[in-house]
Design a protein around this motif. Structure first.
Motif, PDB file in Angstrom:
ATOM      1  N   LEU A 241       0.840  -1.196   0.000  1.00 43.83           N
ATOM      2  CA  LEU A 241       0.000   0.000   0.000  1.00 43.83           C
ATOM      3  C   LEU A 241       0.875   1.247   0.000  1.00 43.83           C
ATOM      4  O   LEU A 241       2.000   1.234   0.509  1.00 43.83           O
ATOM      5  N   ASN A 242       0.318   2.335  -0.531  1.00 37.49           N
ATOM      6  CA  ASN A 242       1.061   3.590  -0.503  1.00 37.49           C
ATOM      7  C   ASN A 242       1.197   4.057   0.945  1.00 37.49           C
ATOM      8  O   ASN A 242       0.211   4.128   1.670  1.00 37.49           O
ATOM      9  N   GLY A 243       2.420   4.372   1.320  1.00 44.53           N
ATOM     10  CA  GLY A 243       2.659   4.770   2.705  1.00 44.53           C
ATOM     11  C   GLY A 243       3.436   3.732   3.484  1.00 44.53           C
ATOM     12  O   GLY A 243       3.843   3.973   4.612  1.00 44.53           O
ATOM     13  N   VAL A 244       3.655   2.558   2.853  1.00 48.06           N
ATOM     14  CA  VAL A 244       4.517   1.563   3.493  1.00 48.06           C
ATOM     15  C   VAL A 244       5.887   1.664   2.832  1.00 48.06           C
ATOM     16  O   VAL A 244       5.990   1.573   1.616  1.00 48.06           O
ATOM     17  N   SER A 339      -6.028   2.524  -0.758  1.00 49.06           N
ATOM     18  CA  SER A 339      -4.818   2.713  -1.546  1.00 49.06           C
ATOM     19  C   SER A 339      -3.722   3.253  -0.641  1.00 49.06           C
ATOM     20  O   SER A 339      -2.553   2.933  -0.803  1.00 49.06           O
ATOM     21  N   GLU A 340      -4.128   4.067   0.339  1.00 47.87           N
ATOM     22  CA  GLU A 340      -3.174   4.592   1.313  1.00 47.87           C
ATOM     23  C   GLU A 340      -3.328   3.823   2.621  1.00 47.87           C
ATOM     24  O   GLU A 340      -4.415   3.336   2.933  1.00 47.87           O
TER      25      GLU A 340
ATOM     26  N   ARG B 224       8.739  -1.780  -5.557  1.00 43.88           N
ATOM     27  CA  ARG B 224       8.103  -3.090  -5.382  1.00 43.88           C
ATOM     28  C   ARG B 224       6.912  -3.277  -6.321  1.00 43.88           C
ATOM     29  O   ARG B 224       6.084  -2.381  -6.469  1.00 43.88           O
ATOM     30  N   GLU B 250      -2.410  -2.453  -8.538  1.00 46.81           N
ATOM     31  CA  GLU B 250      -1.512  -2.004  -7.473  1.00 46.81           C
ATOM     32  C   GLU B 250      -0.403  -1.105  -8.038  1.00 46.81           C
ATOM     33  O   GLU B 250      -0.093  -0.056  -7.465  1.00 46.81           O
ATOM     34  N   LEU B 253      -1.713   2.344  -8.586  1.00 45.60           N
ATOM     35  CA  LEU B 253      -1.826   3.079  -7.315  1.00 45.60           C
ATOM     36  C   LEU B 253      -0.457   3.531  -6.826  1.00 45.60           C
ATOM     37  O   LEU B 253      -0.282   4.665  -6.382  1.00 45.60           O
ATOM     38  N   ARG B 254       0.512   2.628  -6.897  1.00 47.94           N
ATOM     39  CA  ARG B 254       1.854   2.970  -6.397  1.00 47.94           C
ATOM     40  C   ARG B 254       2.501   4.078  -7.214  1.00 47.94           C
ATOM     41  O   ARG B 254       3.289   4.862  -6.692  1.00 47.94           O
ATOM     42  N   MET B 257       1.963   7.493  -5.749  1.00 46.41           N
ATOM     43  CA  MET B 257       2.373   7.622  -4.353  1.00 46.41           C
ATOM     44  C   MET B 257       2.670   9.058  -3.923  1.00 46.41           C
ATOM     45  O   MET B 257       2.290   9.482  -2.849  1.00 46.41           O
TER      46      MET B 257
END
Lengths: 454, 270
Positions: A241-244, A339-340, B224, B250, B253-254, B257
């Motif tokens: 996920l965004n933020g990891v 997503s976040e 990733r 995914e 989405l990334r 960021m």
């Protein structure tokens, strides 16, 4: 005199607002007082605890006698990065652990005295004109630097190949300013390179060039000190996920790329509530950095207890003073969010029987899940050795964790190729890597001299 | 420092630089990329290598102006220097034994795809190239492609070539024949659409990922991707992957960021 002279630190409330150094170092008076505590033991057990074998009683005696220049030189004879080691070495497990005074009180503060001596006097550097063969060093972190310096002093023509645009490896991209100021790294690395070592930046050995090509270019031996900088993740749901992010990424953005400063272009995720996973020094560095970039809440999630944390006690204490919230005996099972990141789900743990590391093994408590709400998760659970070099060189033997295999003389499976530091041991300490680099240099010297004898 | 020896504006949004970087030029293989940093305050970012000339010691990069860093890069002129230029990074493409290949490229991705087309052509393979652009003014490298492949130009508005999407043309080609491999290089949405189409036709396909990264050597883990349920680092394990294993939702989405952190006008190509 059972207690050591305390070192001044900035107050938690003040220091957490910026990245300036937390520990201020001894004044001359404090250093002299602390130096008085050294018993000057003849058998000097402390030296045996130092991976680079600094003559500790000698430099402390020199401080005591006010001969600061000589003290700095005594240290520098054994250690090219004394200001760095004085700050980040885990002395409590090394030299200081063996100090006779530690039996009935506190050990002499050897690390603080090392820092004092090197901060206050820099011994002179003389450029050495090489008169021996060319040796290549891969990586400019602690292992590579110490190997390079030793080889240069022995008269070899040393070239360091560095993947990034700056020297220092983990000292530059990993350890934050508040623990190890970049000016100390730049100054000590700069002085070391001034021995006549050439450094090639932006050169990824294994991609830009292979080790075989280095030999074709006339290098007679190669030392691999490429470290362990390949971040581990937990393999739990939600980790992409965004933020990891890995602690490596987070710390690199700040330390190497200066993303927290407005005049730099690299972006940094805005974080209000942060969960840092891990219990080592890197986890502490990440948690404390998160506070400094303005996070309101920083939770440190660790699956064992405080006693089992691999981080230095001092770092744990500093983190706690600054307001990092310790969520011990908690193991992440899932990261939540669309997503976040919106939270991290953890399971409570309890300690069972000791495992192979001697620490009590954490065991999950059934039905004990709880959620820490957060908008960023930083994974600081360790690193593997970088696989690029080894994958470009099938004949180089590695173990199942990707660490390069060496014998007791630090020889790899490929003739003329030596390795040391984290790439061999997995993540360890700056000083162990430096010790390995130094040892490898002596082995390379012996190897090249034996070839002449043939 | 790495000198820009030649500059060509391919269109308003896309620029080509030939950069003096002898070691990168010598080591480059199709499919690999470079990481650069324009100046001291600059970020490190990955860029496509469109060609390498080991004899001249130069590497050709093609970039689209999409944010502050590429705008800074675009401000440099012939004779100027780029501060840092590291590469080649990523694994080279595996082109061994391919006889018939369809290359599907979109926008600036056509620059990354070009060395693949050329290498395949030089090895005697038959290459069909489907190149998609938003409109005629944004077409790049069409002449270069024509020399090494059979080029099918596609534009969204029909101002050049066929009107439609690359997948429309690809579907027609797949009606006629089966390729040893389809290679898609371009925006994530395009690669996702290609993968969807070719999966339905059981046509082996690879895609080239270009995620956010800092070092390009496996250190940050920012790149990733989820690949057949496992986490991979695009810089070390890729950038090329079997298209059917990639979690594109995914990846999309990334790619967003840092959207909140960097508000920049995009230069739209496709």
């Amino acid at each position: 005199m059972k207690k050591r002279v305390p070192m001044q630190t900035r107050s938690p409330r003040e220091r957490v607002k910026d990245f300036s150094e937390v520990a201020l170092g001894y004044t001359k008076e404090e250093a002299l007082l602390e130096a008085e505590r050294c018993l000057d033991c003849k058998h000097a057990p402390c030296v045996g605890g130092c991976p680079v074998e600094i003559d500790i009683p000698k430099f402390i005696r020199e401080i005591r006698e006010g001969r600061l220049e000589e003290a700095a030189k005594t240290i520098y004879d054994a250690n090219f990065l004394p200001g760095i080691c004085g700050r980040v070495c885990p002395q409590e497990n090394q030299c200081e652990a063996r100090c006779v005074r530690a039996r009935k009180g506190e050990a002499v503060a050897i690390g603080r005295l090392e820092r004092f001596a090197s901060d206050n006097h820099q011994s002179e550097i003389r450029k050495i004109a090489p008169d021996k063969e060319k040796v290549a060093v891969v990586g400019s972190g602690p292992a590579g630097l110490s190997c390079a310096a030793e080889l240069a002093q022995l008269g070899y023509e040393v070239h360091i190949f560095e993947a990034l645009h700056a020297a220092g490896g983990v000292l530059t991209y990993g350890i934050p300013e508040f623990r190890l100021p970049q000016r100390v790294v730049d100054s000590e690395v700069g002085r070391l390179l001034a021995l006549g070592i050439k450094i090639h930046y932006n050169t990824v050995i294994g991609r830009t060039k292979k080790v075989r090509e280095l030999f074709n270019e006339g290098f007679q031996a190669v030392f691999i000190g490429s470290g362990a900088g390949y971040p581990k993740f937990m393999k739990i749901p939600g980790e992409n996920l965004n933020g990891v992010l890995s602690a490596n990424e987070f710390l690199t953005r700040i330390n190497l790329m200066k993303a927290h400063l407005p005049e730099y272009d690299t972006p940094l995720k805005k974080m209000r509530k942060v969960a840092v996973v891990g219990g080592g020094n890197v986890a502490m560095d990440a948690a404390r950095s998160a506070l400094r970039i303005g996070a309101e809440e920083v939770h440190l999630v660790y699956r064992r207890g405080r006693e089992e944390m691999p981080a230095r006690l001092e770092e744990v204490r500093h983190a706690e003073e600054e307001g990092v919230r310790f969520r011990l005996l908690a193991n992440p099972v899932r990261i939540l969010g669309e997503s976040e990141v919106s939270g991290i789900e953890c399971q409570r743990m309890e300690l069972g029987e000791p495992d192979e590391s001697g620490r009590r093994r954490p065991v999950a408590v059934p039905d004990s899940d709880f959620v820490i709400s957060c908008d960023a998760v930083i994974m600081a659970i360790g690193n593997h050795p970088n696989p690029i070099l080894a994958s470009s060189m099938p004949e180089l033997k590695t173990n199942k964790w990707g660490c390069i295999e060496v014998d007791e003389r630090l020889r790899t499976s490929v003739p003329g190729v030596y390795a040391g530091g984290d790439v061999v041991t997995g993540s360890a300490t700056v000083i162990l890597a430096m010790g390995a680099g130094k040892k490898a240099a002596r082995e390379i010297d012996a190897y090249l001299r034996s070839r002449h004898a043939l | 420092m790495y000198k820009i020896v030649r500059r060509r504006n391919l269109n308003d949004c896309v620029t080509l630089f030939e950069v003096d970087a002898p070691e990168v030029a010598k080591a480059f293989k199709p499919g690999q990329f470079a990481i650069l940093r324009v100046d001291e305050a600059g970020e490190r970012f990955p860029l496509t290598i469109a060609a390498a000339d080991p004899a001249r010691g130069t590497v050709t990069i093609v970039f689209q102006i999409v944010g502050k860093s590429t705008r800074k890069l675009n401000a440099l002129q012939e004779g100027d220097q780029i501060l840092d230029f590291a590469g080649p990074l990523g694994k080279p493409s595996d082109l061994d034994g391919l006889r018939e290949v369809c290359l599907v490229v979109g926008g600036v991705g056509s620059a990354a795809g070009y060395p693949l087309a050329k290498a395949l052509h030089d090895e005697g393979a038959t290459v069909d190239a489907v190149a998609g652009f938003r409109t005629r003014d944004l077409i790049i490298l069409d002449e270069e492609y024509r020399e090494v492949s059979k080029l099918y130009l596609v534009t969204d508005d029909g101002s050049a070539g066929e009107k439609g999407l690359v997948t429309d043309r690809l579907a027609k080609l797949l009606d006629e024949k089966k390729y040893d491999l389809v290679i898609a290089v371009g925006p994530l949405a395009m690669m996702q659409a290609v993968a969807k189409l070719t999966r339905a036709r059981d046509q082996r396909t690879v895609v080239s990922m270009n995620p956010i990264m800092i070092d390009g050597t496996g250190m940050c883990g920012g790149c990733r991707v989820t690949y057949y349920g496992e986490v991979k680092f695009a810089c070390v394990d890729g950038p090329e992957f079997d298209a059917f294993g990639i979690d594109f939702d995914e990846a999309i989405l990334r790619s967003k960021m840092y959207r909140r952190e960097e508000r920049e006008e995009d230069c739209r190509l496709l």
